[in-house]
Motif scaffolding. Structure first.
Motif, PDB file in Angstrom:
ATOM      1  N   PRO A 154       0.784  -1.243   0.000  1.00 33.89           N
ATOM      2  CA  PRO A 154       0.000   0.000   0.000  1.00 33.89           C
ATOM      3  C   PRO A 154       0.816   1.292   0.000  1.00 33.89           C
ATOM      4  CG  PRO A 154      -1.069  -1.607   1.405  1.00 33.89           C
ATOM      5  CD  PRO A 154       0.236  -2.224   0.969  1.00 33.89           C
ATOM      6  N   PRO A 155       1.937   1.404   0.762  1.00 34.21           N
ATOM      7  CA  PRO A 155       2.696   2.662   0.699  1.00 34.21           C
ATOM      8  C   PRO A 155       3.165   3.025  -0.711  1.00 34.21           C
ATOM      9  CG  PRO A 155       3.359   1.441   2.626  1.00 34.21           C
ATOM     10  CD  PRO A 155       2.448   0.536   1.846  1.00 34.21           C
ATOM     11  N   ASN A 156       3.533   2.031  -1.528  1.00 32.56           N
ATOM     12  CA  ASN A 156       3.945   2.329  -2.906  1.00 32.56           C
ATOM     13  C   ASN A 156       2.783   2.926  -3.695  1.00 32.56           C
ATOM     14  OD1 ASN A 156       6.214   1.054  -2.016  1.00 32.56           O
ATOM     15  ND2 ASN A 156       6.282  -0.497  -3.623  1.00 32.56           N
ATOM     16  N   ILE A 157       1.604   2.317  -3.556  1.00 33.90           N
ATOM     17  CA  ILE A 157       0.414   2.815  -4.254  1.00 33.90           C
ATOM     18  C   ILE A 157       0.061   4.213  -3.751  1.00 33.90           C
ATOM     19  CG2 ILE A 157      -2.044   2.393  -4.662  1.00 33.90           C
ATOM     20  CD1 ILE A 157      -1.453  -0.609  -4.313  1.00 33.90           C
ATOM     21  N   LEU A 158       0.148   4.417  -2.444  1.00 34.60           N
ATOM     22  CA  LEU A 158      -0.172   5.718  -1.858  1.00 34.60           C
ATOM     23  C   LEU A 158       0.786   6.801  -2.345  1.00 34.60           C
ATOM     24  CD1 LEU A 158      -1.032   4.849   1.848  1.00 34.60           C
ATOM     25  CD2 LEU A 158      -2.426   6.251   0.336  1.00 34.60           C
ATOM     26  N   MET A 159       2.076   6.506  -2.342  1.00 35.46           N
ATOM     27  CA  MET A 159       3.058   7.511  -2.762  1.00 35.46           C
ATOM     28  C   MET A 159       2.894   7.863  -4.232  1.00 35.46           C
ATOM     29  SD  MET A 159       4.704   8.615  -0.197  1.00 35.46           S
ATOM     30  CE  MET A 159       3.126   8.431   0.623  1.00 35.46           C
ATOM     31  N   ASN A 160       2.495   6.895  -5.041  1.00 34.73           N
ATOM     32  CA  ASN A 160       2.234   7.185  -6.449  1.00 34.73           C
ATOM     33  C   ASN A 160       1.061   8.151  -6.592  1.00 34.73           C
ATOM     34  OD1 ASN A 160       2.534   6.623  -9.390  1.00 34.73           O
ATOM     35  ND2 ASN A 160       0.497   5.747  -9.130  1.00 34.73           N
ATOM     36  N   SER A 161      -0.004   7.890  -5.833  1.00 39.17           N
ATOM     37  CA  SER A 161      -1.185   8.757  -5.886  1.00 39.17           C
ATOM     38  C   SER A 161      -0.871  10.159  -5.366  1.00 39.17           C
ATOM     39  CB  SER A 161      -2.326   8.127  -5.081  1.00 39.17           C
ATOM     40  OG  SER A 161      -3.456   8.960  -5.057  1.00 39.17           O
ATOM     41  N   ILE A 511       4.178  11.534   6.374  1.00 37.09           N
ATOM     42  CA  ILE A 511       5.492  12.050   5.978  1.00 37.09           C
ATOM     43  C   ILE A 511       5.469  12.645   4.574  1.00 37.09           C
ATOM     44  CG2 ILE A 511       7.909  11.414   5.566  1.00 37.09           C
ATOM     45  CD1 ILE A 511       7.179  11.510   8.475  1.00 37.09           C
ATOM     46  N   ALA A 512       4.542  12.209   3.723  1.00 36.60           N
ATOM     47  CA  ALA A 512       4.514  12.643   2.321  1.00 36.60           C
ATOM     48  C   ALA A 512       4.518  14.167   2.149  1.00 36.60           C
ATOM     49  CB  ALA A 512       3.318  12.022   1.598  1.00 36.60           C
ATOM     50  N   PRO A 513       3.642  14.924   2.831  1.00 38.97           N
ATOM     51  CA  PRO A 513       3.685  16.389   2.618  1.00 38.97           C
ATOM     52  C   PRO A 513       4.979  17.023   3.110  1.00 38.97           C
ATOM     53  CG  PRO A 513       2.144  15.814   4.392  1.00 38.97           C
ATOM     54  CD  PRO A 513       2.524  14.540   3.716  1.00 38.97           C
ATOM     55  N   PHE A 529      12.249  11.673  -3.164  1.00 37.80           N
ATOM     56  CA  PHE A 529      11.794  11.768  -1.779  1.00 37.80           C
ATOM     57  C   PHE A 529      10.528  10.936  -1.560  1.00 37.80           C
ATOM     58  CE2 PHE A 529      14.625  15.323  -2.231  1.00 37.80           C
ATOM     59  CZ  PHE A 529      15.241  15.424  -0.997  1.00 37.80           C
ATOM     60  N   PHE A 530       9.635  10.912  -2.544  1.00 35.81           N
ATOM     61  CA  PHE A 530       8.449  10.066  -2.434  1.00 35.81           C
ATOM     62  C   PHE A 530       8.832   8.586  -2.500  1.00 35.81           C
ATOM     63  CE2 PHE A 530       6.322  14.002  -3.003  1.00 35.81           C
ATOM     64  CZ  PHE A 530       5.014  13.830  -2.575  1.00 35.81           C
TER      65      PHE A 530
END
Length: 589
Positions: A154-161, A511-513, A529-530
């Motif tokens: 899920p983190p990979n999918i989330l960071m892509n979005s 952490i993304a923002p 960074f993403f």
């Protein structure tokens, strides 16, 4: 004012996620509503997470993963690979991790771990190895494999979005592979060469070699005319003849812990016996004892037949999680006796029928073989020994694998974005009857879906209020003088530490923002960074609570909390170094 309020909510969120005072999905809904009520985000923005492409993609991948696992294709292929390792423990660890990593790159981590758990337990039994030598490598292998592709975790999918949302860019299906594959290979090599020597060897009685069972605590009552009545504990033969220890005696409603060996036993006493199930089963027949849970919930008639004793672990989709055996009338409903419960490296000492069951618990079951099979197939239990694992729909395996391959191909050749491709793949799995529509709904971990959807607005509030910019500047003040590589290392370290105490998906969202604003302030491409946040969020090896794969093997492996820290800390350090070095090489600043 808005920044202060957002930071307070962020701190509260981290505390709630880390302590689990309330369930993580409930905590995320509390965060969502707080943001909406305080006006930090609009009502539409607060609930926008439920329509976010990442959330829909994660749900679709749960369905695709369930279809692959339900057909048994993964289990059979992995079992053949693992058996090629022969009798060497080091080769076996390497084969297990390679096998589960290969599947985890394309299906859900926890699904691949759950499917291979009975397979690995069976192989450990046949090779007379303790399961604790193999199950942490199984869990770690699933986490390492997940970082290798866009759909692996899920983190990979989330960071892509989120990368698309913040910067208008995106990752391709195999963008993670040049970084993830060397890290996965390094992790497997570490476990084969050094990590396996840090693993514990947990052993118990004779039945352990047959069924991998552990030392349990079971309640039995001394019946009328029992030969144990009026004997002392020393004279009873419980220790010498049956290898059982009397941990406590309940008499007239009063519990006497740690009784002396000269304490006299009486009719009606309830004994808390600690030992392996073989001894418990023998002493019941020889000494006139009755299982207390069986007396409270008597066996239904007509269930006589070939009896087996097996361990069964609660999977994430088990419908009994959060309930007690008494509430669901387990013995009466399923025709099986629960002899004891093993939780987080120790036996449960309470009356088992009144213990709320948790994901990862291991139940020691006795009953007819067909009832055991039914429990595993229909109610989300993983059968760990005593009966062979049976795939649900083996004839559908080629169809399920083909649908998965086509789904990946649609994304790779850029025919469809990841969200519609994954949704189409999930629908094809149902239409081809690789799983039923009810199984599709049941396969989705709604707690993760709600957690992600409820946490996304907090990331939006951090971005809108300027809190993310403030935190980014604080990070730059500390790491900025050493350049983008040092800042990237700081992002990876911060994310890794967060993901050890809270959901990896929630850590990535929070952490993304900060990562995006850090890249903007540095004037560099945000993509590395993403990527760093995604890989660090999935590198959760140091605690059993950091990922469901780790929690799933804790009971069956008999692990203690710090077993993960001892083995996982060097692995986390290795991933930190490799990710810091590799990411800028493939995704320049």
């Amino acid at each position: 004012m808005d920044i202060t309020l957002v930071l307070i909510i962020l701190l509260a969120a981290i505390i709630l996620f880390a302590t689990e005072w309330v369930r993580m999905d409930v905590a995320s809904l509390m965060i969502l509503l707080t943001l909406a009520i305080t006006g930090l985000v609009s009502t539409e923005q607060a609930f926008s997470g439920f329509s976010n492409p990442a959330v829909i993609t994660v749900a679709a991948m749960f369905v695709i993963s369930a279809a692959i696992t339900n057909t048994g294709a993964m289990g059979r292929m992995s079992e053949r690979l693992i058996r090629l390792a022969g009798g060497s423990e080091s080769r076996l660890v390497g084969a297990i991790m390679t096998s589960v990593a290969a599947f985890s790159a394309f299906i859900n981590n926890i699904g691949s771990t759950a499917v291979l758990l009975p397979v690995v337990s069976s192989i450990a039994r046949k090779m007379k190895l303790s399961p604790s030598r193999l199950l942490i490598p199984l869990a770690f292998g699933s986490l390492l494999g997940g970082i290798c592709t866009l759909i692996g975790t899920p983190p990979n999918i989330l960071m892509n979005s989120l990368l698309q949302q913040y910067a208008g860019e995106s990752f391709s299906m195999f963008a993670f592979t040049p970084v993830g594959l060397p890290i996965a290979a390094g992790g497997i090599l570490y476990m084969v060469v050094a990590g396996r020597h840090l693993l514990p060897t947990r052993k118990s009685g004779a039945l352990t070699e047959a069924y991998q069972v552990k030392e349990y605590i079971t309640e039995v009552q001394i019946l009328e005319k029992s030969p144990l009545a009026n004997l002392t504990i020393a004279a009873s033969g419980l220790e010498e003849d049956f290898s059982l220890r009397v941990r406590a005696i309940m008499r007239s409603g009063r519990k006497r812990p740690q009784p002396r060996r000269n304490s006299k036993l009486k009719e009606g006493d309830i004994l808390f016996l600690e030992g392996n199930p073989e001894g418990i089963l023998k002493v019941r027949q020889a000494k006139g004892l009755s299982m207390v849970p069986e007396r409270d919930n008597p066996s239904p008639e007509g269930l006589e037949g070939e009896m087996v004793v097996v361990e069964a672990s609660l999977s994430p989709t088990c419908d009994l999680a959060g309930k007690t055996l008494a509430e669901v009338r387990f013995r009466e409903t399923h025709g099986l006796s629960v002899l004891a419960i093993w939780r987080r490296g120790a036996p449960v000492v309470k009356k088992v029928e009144h213990v709320s069951l948790m994901f990862g618990d291991v139940l020691l079951l006795q009953g007819p073989e067909e009832k055991v099979f039914h429990l595993g197939k229909e109610h989300g239990f993983l059968l760990l020994g005593g009966v062979p694992p049976v795939p649900y729909r083996p004839r559908k395996a080629p169809i399920a694998l083909t649908i998965l391959a086509v789904t990946i191909l649609l994304v790779v050749v850029d025919i469809l974005p990841i969200m519609p491709a994954a949704t189409l793949g999930a629908l094809a799995m149902v239409l081809s009857r690789c799983l039923t529509i009810q199984e599709a709904y049941d396969s989705i971990d709604w707690r993760i879906i709600v957690l992600i959807a409820g946490t996304l607005p907090l990331g939006l509030a951090m971005q809108n209020s300027g809190a993310a910019e403030l935190l980014a500047r604080l990070l730059l003040d500390v790491m900025g003088p050493w350049g983008p590589w040092a800042v990237l290392a700081g992002i990876i370290l911060l994310t890794s530490l967060l993901t050890e105490v809270m959901s990896h998906a929630a850590a990535a969202v929070l952490i993304a923002p900060i990562a995006f604003n850090t890249a903007v302030d540095l004037g560099v491409d945000p993509k590395p960074f993403f990527m760093a946040v995604a890989i660090a969020a999935s590198s959760c090896f140091m605690t059993p609570i950091s990922h469901q794969s780790n929690a799933l093997v804790m009971g069956p492996g008999g692990y203690h909390f710090f077993d993960y820290t001892r083995v996982g800390a060097p692995l986390n350090l290795m991933v930190w170094v490799l990710a810091t070095l590799l990411i800028p090489l493939f995704f320049p600043f």
